[in-house]
Enzyme design. Structure first.
Site, PDB file in Angstrom:
ATOM      1  N   GLU A 209       0.796  -1.225   0.000  1.00  0.00           N
ATOM      2  CA  GLU A 209       0.000   0.000   0.000  1.00  0.00           C
ATOM      3  C   GLU A 209       0.836   1.286   0.000  1.00  0.00           C
ATOM      4  OE1 GLU A 209      -2.792  -0.128   3.178  1.00  0.00           O
ATOM      5  OE2 GLU A 209      -3.804  -1.841   2.354  1.00  0.00           O
ATOM      6  N   GLU A 388      -5.743  -8.457   0.849  1.00  0.00           N
ATOM      7  CA  GLU A 388      -6.397  -8.108   2.121  1.00  0.00           C
ATOM      8  C   GLU A 388      -7.855  -7.761   1.896  1.00  0.00           C
ATOM      9  OE1 GLU A 388      -4.652  -4.986   4.497  1.00  0.00           O
ATOM     10  OE2 GLU A 388      -2.635  -5.689   4.027  1.00  0.00           O
TER      11      GLU A 388
HETATM   12  C1  GCO Z   1      -3.459  -1.528   5.851  1.00  0.00           C
HETATM   13  C2  GCO Z   1      -2.559  -2.593   6.167  1.00  0.00           C
HETATM   14  C3  GCO Z   1      -2.983  -3.514   7.266  1.00  0.00           C
HETATM   15  C4  GCO Z   1      -4.155  -3.029   8.113  1.00  0.00           C
HETATM   16  C5  GCO Z   1      -5.472  -3.522   7.531  1.00  0.00           C
HETATM   17  C6  GCO Z   1      -6.669  -3.064   8.368  1.00  0.00           C
HETATM   18  O1  GCO Z   1      -4.193  -1.643   4.878  1.00  0.00           O
HETATM   19  O2  GCO Z   1      -3.402  -0.537   6.575  1.00  0.00           O
HETATM   20  O3  GCO Z   1      -2.208  -3.381   5.046  1.00  0.00           O
HETATM   21  O4  GCO Z   1      -1.795  -3.552   8.004  1.00  0.00           O
HETATM   22  O5  GCO Z   1      -4.007  -3.515   9.418  1.00  0.00           O
HETATM   23  O6  GCO Z   1      -5.637  -3.016   6.253  1.00  0.00           O
HETATM   24  O7  GCO Z   1      -6.791  -1.677   8.292  1.00  0.00           O
END
Ligand code: GCO
Length: 473
Positions: A209, A388
């Protein structure tokens, strides 16, 4: 006749500028960017189909679950406070022991198996592997190799993320991704990890990200280093994309690089106008979508990065290698954000609608959004792995419907031809949710952080059921 025209001409021009043109623009915007809303009352979410060879996984990240991450930008950030003295972490907590996954990973691998998963996405902690510039800790690398071998022995496909938000303090103090000359350090680190694990690991995520890392750390100021500059945000985003290309290029040159499947992980959050008949809501929503979504996808499609506001370029960058820097694209999806223009409080704010099903985070459930995100991401013409997707839901009221509706939406995209290769639920267990501390419960397994006991939540049953029916056919 001529006088009449002269009198009416300004009126006609004003009408065109203030009425006809805006209506025309609105009609085009509404047609080009539909909001997609499905009638869930009449949707059978059991009507799903997934490819036979599908990665059914769960995801975590080192800093959030391992414990003992005490020398990175986040451990320093967690012990710091803002200028008014309030802690950087909303709950005042620090990561501390987290889920003790560093030592409890054999138990956690068993939990992954009990879900019926065949894959696990984890990250490696740079500050443990390279605590000082150029000094690599072989015992830490050996530990990660033991973890990977244990996953393999359990029949679980590992996916390794090389950079998941955290930097060693020495890297942070060199300016991290504010300076392109620092990229070489992440490349060298990546080569070191790849050489250690390449015989066991096929799937590699370069950076997690980049837009969230850049925007939260350099625009919103809620992540380290807590800066607030749109220009710096663009620079950091550009340099994280450069790092992705350099890592991909370097690993592909190494023995085993041709077999490796390497991709960037992009969080796609749609920015939608709250009022679809209000041009200013549209203007801000599309500007944000271009800054944090389109700019990255354009770079991966064309090699050209343009970080701009209303057509005014802030950062430009061009590297044709960007077009060929992914074997797959990792897609993280949670929800969309509704944008409402307002003159008070910084020109806009993110809002939710009264009938939205809210999650514990500052966004609502929106399963149609993962369908939209998959359709948009399919424009890259790459295999997609959902790296995710999950819900923060302390009382576990919405986890079951969340899983059913979002996976239904994924299945719909697959039915329409989108090449989705896998799905990793965020997260295996409750963990440290960055600036939210331990308040957000994303885990399929609840964690009692006093006893470290893991307990499968009732809502998580939905994931086991979907996997079982998909695998059993
Ligand atoms: C993000 C990260 C994760 C987060 C998940 C929940 O997207 O910030 O990849 O580490 O914990 O997305 O917000």
């Amino acid at each position: 006749m001529q006088n009449t025209l002269l009198i009416w001409l300004p009126v006609i021009i004003t009408l065109i500028l203030l009425v006809v043109l805006p209506i025309g623009v609105l009609v085009r915007l509404r047609r080009r960017y539909p909001e997609t809303k499905w009638d869930w009352e009449w949707t059978d979410t059991s009507e799903v189909a997934f490819p036979k060879r599908f990665l059914w996984g769960v995801a975590t990240a080192a800093h959030q679950v391992e414990g003992g991450c005490t020398n990175n930008n986040w451990s320093r950030w967690e012990n710091g406070a803002t200028t008014d003295g309030s802690p950087h972490i909303k709950t005042g907590e620090v990561t501390g022991g987290a889920c003790e996954n560093w030592t409890r990973y054999p138990e956690d691998i068993e939990l992954i198996r009990e879900l019926g998963c065949n894959a696990y996405r984890m990250s490696v902690e740079w500050s443990k592997i390279e605590p000082r510039l150029g000094e690599f800790d072989e015992t830490v690398l050996a530990h990660y190799r033991e973890m990977i071998l244990a996953l393999r022995a359990a029949g679980i496909e590992p996916m390794v993320t090389l950079h998941h938000f955290t930097n060693p303090l020495w890297f942070e103090d060199l300016g991290a991704f504010e300076k392109s000359e620092n990229i070489k350090y992440l490349v060298r680190f990546s080569e070191k990890v790849f050489a250690t694990l390449r015989d066991q690991v096929t799937y590699w995520c370069t950076l997690n990200e980049p837009a969230v890392y850049a925007s939260m750390g350099y625009f919103m100021g809620d992540f380290p280093p807590g800066k607030r500059s749109i220009k710096l945000t663009g620079t950091v985003l550009k340099n994280t994309l450069r790092a992705h290309v350099e890592i991909y290029t370097a690993l592909k040159k190494l023995p085993g690089g041709d077999r490796a499947k390497i991709g960037l992980v992009k969080n796609l959050t749609q920015f939608d106008p709250l009022r679809r008949t209000f041009l200013l809501d549209w203007l801000i929503a599309r500007t944000l979508h271009n800054l944090f979504n389109t700019s990255i996808y354009q770079f991966l499609k064309t090699g050209k990065f343009l970080f701009s506001i209303l057509g005014i370029p802030i950062i430009r960058y061009h590297d044709d290698r960007g077009k060929h820097s992914n074997d797959f694209i990792g897609l993280n999806y949670y929800s969309r954000l509704l944008v409402k223009f307002g003159l008070r409080g910084g020109l806009f704010k993110f809002v939710m609608r009264p009938d939205d099903v809210k999650t514990d985070m500052a966004y609502a459930m929106y399963p149609e959004g993962i369908y939209r995100a998959l359709m948009e991401t399919s424009g890259l013409n790459l295999p997609i792995i959902i790296t995710e997707n999950g819900i923060a839901d302390k009382v576990d009221n919405n986890r079951f419907p969340f899983i059913r509706t979002y996976l239904y939406a994924v299945s719909q995209a697959i039915k329409e031809g989108v090449d989705v290769r896998g799905y990793f639920y965020w997260s295996l267990m409750d963990n440290f949710e960055w600036a939210e501390g331990y308040s957000m419960k994303f885990g399929l397994y609840a964690v009692d952080f006093k006893t470290q006991e893991r307990t499968l939540r009732a809502g998580s049953e939905a994931y086991r059921m979907v996997i079982k029916s998909a695998v059993d056919g």
